[in-house]
Design a protein around this motif. Structure first.
Motif, PDB file in Angstrom:
ATOM      1  N   PRO A  83       0.808  -1.227   0.000  1.00  0.00           N
ATOM      2  CA  PRO A  83       0.000   0.000   0.000  1.00  0.00           C
ATOM      3  C   PRO A  83       0.839   1.274   0.000  1.00  0.00           C
ATOM      4  O   PRO A  83       0.450   2.274  -0.606  1.00  0.00           O
ATOM      5  CB  PRO A  83      -0.857  -0.127   1.269  1.00  0.00           C
ATOM      6  CG  PRO A  83      -0.240  -1.200   2.083  1.00  0.00           C
ATOM      7  CD  PRO A  83       0.449  -2.115   1.124  1.00  0.00           C
ATOM      8  N   LEU A  84       1.993   1.251   0.669  1.00  0.00           N
ATOM      9  CA  LEU A  84       2.869   2.421   0.628  1.00  0.00           C
ATOM     10  C   LEU A  84       3.345   2.676  -0.800  1.00  0.00           C
ATOM     11  O   LEU A  84       3.451   3.835  -1.229  1.00  0.00           O
ATOM     12  CB  LEU A  84       4.059   2.225   1.563  1.00  0.00           C
ATOM     13  CG  LEU A  84       5.102   3.363   1.568  1.00  0.00           C
ATOM     14  CD1 LEU A  84       4.473   4.692   1.973  1.00  0.00           C
ATOM     15  CD2 LEU A  84       6.266   3.026   2.496  1.00  0.00           C
TER      16      LEU A  84
ATOM     17  N   TYR B  41      -0.219  10.969   4.471  1.00  0.00           N
ATOM     18  CA  TYR B  41       0.326  11.995   5.376  1.00  0.00           C
ATOM     19  C   TYR B  41       1.800  11.724   5.667  1.00  0.00           C
ATOM     20  O   TYR B  41       2.635  12.633   5.602  1.00  0.00           O
ATOM     21  CB  TYR B  41      -0.478  12.011   6.679  1.00  0.00           C
ATOM     22  CG  TYR B  41      -0.092  13.137   7.603  1.00  0.00           C
ATOM     23  CD1 TYR B  41      -0.824  14.321   7.630  1.00  0.00           C
ATOM     24  CD2 TYR B  41       1.014  13.028   8.446  1.00  0.00           C
ATOM     25  CE1 TYR B  41      -0.458  15.372   8.461  1.00  0.00           C
ATOM     26  CE2 TYR B  41       1.385  14.070   9.279  1.00  0.00           C
ATOM     27  CZ  TYR B  41       0.646  15.236   9.283  1.00  0.00           C
ATOM     28  OH  TYR B  41       1.013  16.275  10.099  1.00  0.00           O
ATOM     29  N   LYS B  42       2.112  10.492   5.983  1.00  0.00           N
ATOM     30  CA  LYS B  42       3.494  10.136   6.306  1.00  0.00           C
ATOM     31  C   LYS B  42       4.425  10.385   5.120  1.00  0.00           C
ATOM     32  O   LYS B  42       5.528  10.931   5.282  1.00  0.00           O
ATOM     33  CB  LYS B  42       3.568   8.659   6.718  1.00  0.00           C
ATOM     34  CG  LYS B  42       3.002   8.342   8.100  1.00  0.00           C
ATOM     35  CD  LYS B  42       2.940   6.830   8.315  1.00  0.00           C
ATOM     36  CE  LYS B  42       2.465   6.454   9.703  1.00  0.00           C
ATOM     37  NZ  LYS B  42       3.522   6.517  10.725  1.00  0.00           N
ATOM     38  N   LEU B  43       4.006   9.982   3.923  1.00  0.00           N
ATOM     39  CA  LEU B  43       4.882  10.127   2.765  1.00  0.00           C
ATOM     40  C   LEU B  43       5.025  11.590   2.357  1.00  0.00           C
ATOM     41  O   LEU B  43       6.132  12.035   1.998  1.00  0.00           O
ATOM     42  CB  LEU B  43       4.371   9.291   1.589  1.00  0.00           C
ATOM     43  CG  LEU B  43       5.329   9.200   0.398  1.00  0.00           C
ATOM     44  CD1 LEU B  43       6.609   8.453   0.784  1.00  0.00           C
ATOM     45  CD2 LEU B  43       4.677   8.532  -0.810  1.00  0.00           C
TER      46      LEU B  43
ATOM     47  N   GLY C  34      -9.855  11.582   4.161  1.00  0.00           N
ATOM     48  CA  GLY C  34      -9.877  10.180   4.562  1.00  0.00           C
ATOM     49  C   GLY C  34      -8.706   9.881   5.473  1.00  0.00           C
ATOM     50  O   GLY C  34      -7.547   9.980   5.060  1.00  0.00           O
ATOM     51  N   ALA C  35      -9.003   9.549   6.740  1.00  0.00           N
ATOM     52  CA  ALA C  35      -7.944   9.300   7.724  1.00  0.00           C
ATOM     53  C   ALA C  35      -7.852   7.823   8.082  1.00  0.00           C
ATOM     54  O   ALA C  35      -7.517   7.468   9.208  1.00  0.00           O
ATOM     55  CB  ALA C  35      -8.178  10.142   8.973  1.00  0.00           C
ATOM     56  N   GLY C  36      -8.160   6.971   7.096  1.00  0.00           N
ATOM     57  CA  GLY C  36      -7.904   5.549   7.257  1.00  0.00           C
ATOM     58  C   GLY C  36      -6.436   5.258   7.015  1.00  0.00           C
ATOM     59  O   GLY C  36      -5.607   6.176   6.960  1.00  0.00           O
ATOM     60  N   VAL C  37      -6.100   4.003   6.839  1.00  0.00           N
ATOM     61  CA  VAL C  37      -4.698   3.625   6.659  1.00  0.00           C
ATOM     62  C   VAL C  37      -4.080   4.328   5.456  1.00  0.00           C
ATOM     63  O   VAL C  37      -2.962   4.849   5.531  1.00  0.00           O
ATOM     64  CB  VAL C  37      -4.562   2.094   6.524  1.00  0.00           C
ATOM     65  CG1 VAL C  37      -3.145   1.717   6.105  1.00  0.00           C
ATOM     66  CG2 VAL C  37      -4.907   1.411   7.842  1.00  0.00           C
ATOM     67  N   MET C  38      -4.796   4.369   4.342  1.00  0.00           N
ATOM     68  CA  MET C  38      -4.223   4.974   3.136  1.00  0.00           C
ATOM     69  C   MET C  38      -4.045   6.481   3.301  1.00  0.00           C
ATOM     70  O   MET C  38      -3.031   7.048   2.868  1.00  0.00           O
ATOM     71  CB  MET C  38      -5.080   4.667   1.907  1.00  0.00           C
ATOM     72  CG  MET C  38      -5.288   3.178   1.648  1.00  0.00           C
ATOM     73  SD  MET C  38      -3.775   2.186   1.706  1.00  0.00           S
ATOM     74  CE  MET C  38      -2.891   2.806   0.287  1.00  0.00           C
TER      75      MET C  38
END
Length: 348
Positions: free
Chosen positions: A155-156, A187-189, A178-182
């Motif tokens: 997914p990353l 946000y992280k990337l 959307g603040a699910g995993v994706m």
């Protein structure tokens, strides 16, 4: 071997089937783990036009090589060996079409995907066809990375494909819907790429509480967006929730000359939506869709994580067996729960 077979919409069954045979130019993988993606849940609830027969879902896969075909041993000497830990770049290209020749294998004209046309990772063993090996979709994964984290490389890689496609400018205001995993991966990337102003929103309060618990201060429910954004709006809007309202919010809050990335697909009955062509025209908007990733992007995502530049540990929610996994799919209001990947361990 045990596997979860998909028989059609809302029909999953734990079955016992023969372990696939392996030809001289193929592999057999013993699946260590496979995480449940939102697209797996969407297939369970709505089906997919890509799936026209019985299949085994699951495409976020890590495992070890159980059987290596004799031709593979000689053709790829030193690259693969039995007992080796590998990850799967699940979108398997043909290697021959225009897109493959131009390094856009994820939109290959003859694309086949594990968990769709090829049986996927919700099983104890996974058959790897020659075309996946030829196109470098089987990628060594060092043991230093935990098994559950390794399933999140795929997914990353999809997130990386989206952000590379549109480009992340550090001076841009970025809105992630959307603040699910994706969404959290986006946000992280984006933070890794140097973005200074990132807002993440969701209509589910539990997801916002979770985002803040992960250290994301600029997280809010959708109704608060107007107060959070500047008057100009967001220069880049990433739609990481597969809903009509998320799409509507993207067009509501995008700045002039801004970009909208349609990262999340919509269920079949919501696929066709009305958008303002005049808004796109007069505000000079760029609207793009992104899908999947390439083997090279999988490798790049793996490198980023191995170098310690991005952590995946806080996105893991639960580890389950095959027997326990079916109940996850049947759980009501799953999307309202605290986000995080559920990881299936088929051989436990």
């Amino acid at each position: 071997m045990k596997a979860i077979m998909f028989y059609g919409i809302k029909k999953l069954e734990l079955v016992d089937i023969p372990i696939p045979s392996t030809k001289s130019d193929e592999m057999l993988i013993k699946v260590e783990a496979c995480s449940i993606c939102g697209s797996d849940l969407r297939i369970f609830n709505y089906g997919s036009p890509r799936i026209q027969q019985l299949t085994i879902l699951g495409h976020e896969i890590v495992g070890t090589i159980e059987v290596l075909g004799e031709n593979i041993k000689s053709r790829y000497e030193g690259l693969y060996y039995e007992g080796q830990r590998v990850g799967i770049s699940p979108a398997v290209p043909c290697g021959r079409c225009y897109w493959c020749k131009n390094k856009s294998q994820n939109v290959c004209d003859n694309l086949k995907i594990f968990g769709y046309e090829f049986w996927g990772g919700f099983s104890q063993f996974l058959h790897i066809p020659a075309v996946a090996i030829e196109n470098r979709c089987i990628i060594p994964v060092p043991e230093v990375l935990s098994t559950s984290e390794a399933t999140l490389i795929e997914p990353l890689a999809c997130v990386l494909n989206a952000q590379q496609f549109v480009g992340v400018n550090p001076s841009d205001t970025i809105l992630i819907i959307g603040a699910g995993v994706m969404g959290l991966l986006h946000y992280k990337l984006a933070s890794f790429y140097g973005a200074q102003e990132i807002i993440i929103c969701d209509k589910v309060p539990e997801r916002i509480r979770n985002a803040k618990a992960l250290g994301i201060e600029n997280a809010c429910i959708n109704s608060e967006l107007k107060q959070r954004l500047n008057e100009r709006g967001a220069d880049l809007v990433i739609v990481a929730a597969g809903t009509k309202s998320a799409l509507e919010d993207a067009f509501k809050y995008v700045a002039k000359r801004g970009k909208i990335v349609l990262f999340a697909g919509l269920p079949g009955e919501e696929e066709r939506q009305m958008i303002s062509c005049n808004q796109i025209h007069y505000n000079e908007l760029t609207v793009v869709g992104t899908h999947g990733s390439t083997p090279e992007q999988y490798k790049e995502a793996l490198r980023i994580v191995l170098e310690g530049k991005l952590s995946l540990k806080d996105l893991i929610k639960k580890e389950v067996t095959l027997e326990e996994a079916i109940a996850i799919f049947r759980q009501p209001n799953l999307s309202n729960d605290k986000p995080g990947r559920v990881i299936i361990y088929p051989n436990k």
